[in-house]
Design a protein around this motif. Structure first.
Motif, PDB file in Angstrom:
ATOM      1  N   ARG A 209       0.837  -1.204   0.000  1.00 21.79           N
ATOM      2  CA  ARG A 209       0.000   0.000   0.000  1.00 21.79           C
ATOM      3  C   ARG A 209       0.872   1.255   0.000  1.00 21.79           C
ATOM      4  O   ARG A 209       0.595   2.204  -0.737  1.00 21.79           O
ATOM      5  N   LEU A 210       1.925   1.268   0.806  1.00 24.90           N
ATOM      6  CA  LEU A 210       2.814   2.437   0.832  1.00 24.90           C
ATOM      7  C   LEU A 210       3.504   2.639  -0.514  1.00 24.90           C
ATOM      8  O   LEU A 210       3.644   3.772  -0.984  1.00 24.90           O
ATOM      9  N   ALA A 211       3.926   1.552  -1.151  1.00 25.01           N
ATOM     10  CA  ALA A 211       4.561   1.654  -2.468  1.00 25.01           C
ATOM     11  C   ALA A 211       3.569   2.193  -3.497  1.00 25.01           C
ATOM     12  O   ALA A 211       3.921   3.028  -4.341  1.00 25.01           O
ATOM     13  N   GLU A 212       2.327   1.726  -3.414  1.00 24.37           N
ATOM     14  CA  GLU A 212       1.286   2.214  -4.333  1.00 24.37           C
ATOM     15  C   GLU A 212       1.049   3.703  -4.114  1.00 24.37           C
ATOM     16  O   GLU A 212       0.964   4.473  -5.081  1.00 24.37           O
ATOM     17  N   ILE A 213       0.940   4.116  -2.860  1.00 26.58           N
ATOM     18  CA  ILE A 213       0.737   5.530  -2.538  1.00 26.58           C
ATOM     19  C   ILE A 213       1.898   6.363  -3.081  1.00 26.58           C
ATOM     20  O   ILE A 213       1.683   7.406  -3.709  1.00 26.58           O
ATOM     21  N   SER A 214       3.121   5.906  -2.873  1.00 23.50           N
ATOM     22  CA  SER A 214       4.296   6.636  -3.372  1.00 23.50           C
ATOM     23  C   SER A 214       4.245   6.784  -4.887  1.00 23.50           C
ATOM     24  O   SER A 214       4.546   7.852  -5.421  1.00 23.50           O
ATOM     25  N   ALA A 215       3.877   5.714  -5.572  1.00 22.85           N
ATOM     26  CA  ALA A 215       3.808   5.752  -7.038  1.00 22.85           C
ATOM     27  C   ALA A 215       2.750   6.743  -7.511  1.00 22.85           C
ATOM     28  O   ALA A 215       2.985   7.510  -8.457  1.00 22.85           O
ATOM     29  N   VAL A 216       1.593   6.749  -6.862  1.00 20.23           N
ATOM     30  CA  VAL A 216       0.522   7.670  -7.241  1.00 20.23           C
ATOM     31  C   VAL A 216       0.951   9.114  -7.008  1.00 20.23           C
ATOM     32  O   VAL A 216       0.754   9.977  -7.871  1.00 20.23           O
ATOM     33  N   VAL A 217       1.553   9.379  -5.868  1.00 24.31           N
ATOM     34  CA  VAL A 217       2.008  10.745  -5.552  1.00 24.31           C
ATOM     35  C   VAL A 217       3.101  11.177  -6.535  1.00 24.31           C
ATOM     36  O   VAL A 217       3.084  12.292  -7.048  1.00 24.31           O
ATOM     37  N   ARG A 218       4.045  10.278  -6.802  1.00 27.24           N
ATOM     38  CA  ARG A 218       5.135  10.591  -7.742  1.00 27.24           C
ATOM     39  C   ARG A 218       4.571  10.881  -9.133  1.00 27.24           C
ATOM     40  O   ARG A 218       4.963  11.855  -9.787  1.00 27.24           O
ATOM     41  N   THR A 219       3.628  10.066  -9.603  1.00 21.22           N
ATOM     42  CA  THR A 219       3.017  10.276 -10.921  1.00 21.22           C
ATOM     43  C   THR A 219       2.279  11.607 -10.979  1.00 21.22           C
ATOM     44  O   THR A 219       2.394  12.346 -11.961  1.00 21.22           O
ATOM     45  N   ALA A 220       1.546  11.929  -9.916  1.00 20.33           N
ATOM     46  CA  ALA A 220       0.823  13.201  -9.873  1.00 20.33           C
ATOM     47  C   ALA A 220       1.790  14.379  -9.925  1.00 20.33           C
ATOM     48  O   ALA A 220       1.548  15.364 -10.635  1.00 20.33           O
ATOM     49  N   ARG A 221       2.897  14.277  -9.202  1.00 18.73           N
ATOM     50  CA  ARG A 221       3.893  15.360  -9.225  1.00 18.73           C
ATOM     51  C   ARG A 221       4.563  15.470 -10.590  1.00 18.73           C
ATOM     52  O   ARG A 221       4.814  16.571 -11.069  1.00 18.73           O
ATOM     53  N   GLU A 222       4.884  14.338 -11.199  1.00 19.67           N
ATOM     54  CA  GLU A 222       5.502  14.366 -12.523  1.00 19.67           C
ATOM     55  C   GLU A 222       4.544  14.956 -13.557  1.00 19.67           C
ATOM     56  O   GLU A 222       4.963  15.723 -14.423  1.00 19.67           O
ATOM     57  N   THR A 223       3.268  14.605 -13.447  1.00 18.50           N
ATOM     58  CA  THR A 223       2.260  15.158 -14.358  1.00 18.50           C
ATOM     59  C   THR A 223       2.146  16.665 -14.171  1.00 18.50           C
ATOM     60  O   THR A 223       2.105  17.414 -15.152  1.00 18.50           O
ATOM     61  N   ALA A 224       2.111  17.104 -12.919  1.00 15.50           N
ATOM     62  CA  ALA A 224       2.034  18.543 -12.643  1.00 15.50           C
ATOM     63  C   ALA A 224       3.281  19.265 -13.151  1.00 15.50           C
ATOM     64  O   ALA A 224       3.176  20.353 -13.732  1.00 15.50           O
TER      65      ALA A 224
END
Length: 163
Positions: free
Chosen positions: A103-118
């Motif tokens: 779950r923590l790895a999934e959360i990190s990936a989602v946050v990282r993707t959102a930041r990269e998209t932004a």
């Protein structure tokens, strides 16, 4: 004192859990007076970001725990620690630790993707603004204040001025 049990976090950018804080465990563990369930504190591999904390405490994490067979387990974040309530070391060892790590790895990936998209959107907007500013500058530079050759002066009363 803490154990060195690795539960997650191979990638430094990925939020994981490093070890259990042994000092935070009930003193009566492995005795006849040991509680069945208690709170276990685990140390994060790095300080979680605000968005990660929000996701850890969110409904998706609660749903993940329930679907994985841990409906009574609750998690909270306290600085660099994940507090895992209503569990025990055996439950963590036998599968809950992996559920939390995933779950923590999934959360990190989602946050990282959102930041990269932004960041990509910002870069695109910056490039578009630079192109627009360059086009405005070029258009402004194309304006020429030249005489047309018809330069007869007129008097303020409407008559011609002769030189």
């Amino acid at each position: 004192m803490k154990t060195q049990t690795r539960t997650s976090g191979g990638d430094a950018a990925t939020l994981g859990l490093g070890s259990v804080l042994v000092g935070s465990l009930p003193a009566a563990l492995m005795t006849g007076d040991a509680p069945d369930r208690y709170t276990v504190e685990a140390v994060f591999s790095r300080r979680p970001e605000r968005e990660e904390v929000t996701a850890i405490l969110g409904d998706e994490t609660r749903d993940c725990l329930t679907k994985s067979g841990y409906p009574t387990v609750e998690v909270t974040v306290s600085d660099r620690r994940l507090e895992i309530a209503n569990t025990n070391l055996e439950e963590l060892r036998d599968g809950l630790a992996s559920v939390l790590a995933d779950r923590l790895a999934e959360i990190s990936a989602v946050v990282r993707t959102a930041r990269e998209t932004a960041a990509a959107r910002f870069a695109d907007a910056t490039a578009s603004e630079h192109e627009r500013a360059t086009a405005v500058t070029a258009l402004a530079a194309s304006v020429a204040f030249r005489t047309t050759g018809n330069t007869q002066a007129h008097a303020p009363d409407g008559g011609r001025v002769h030189a």
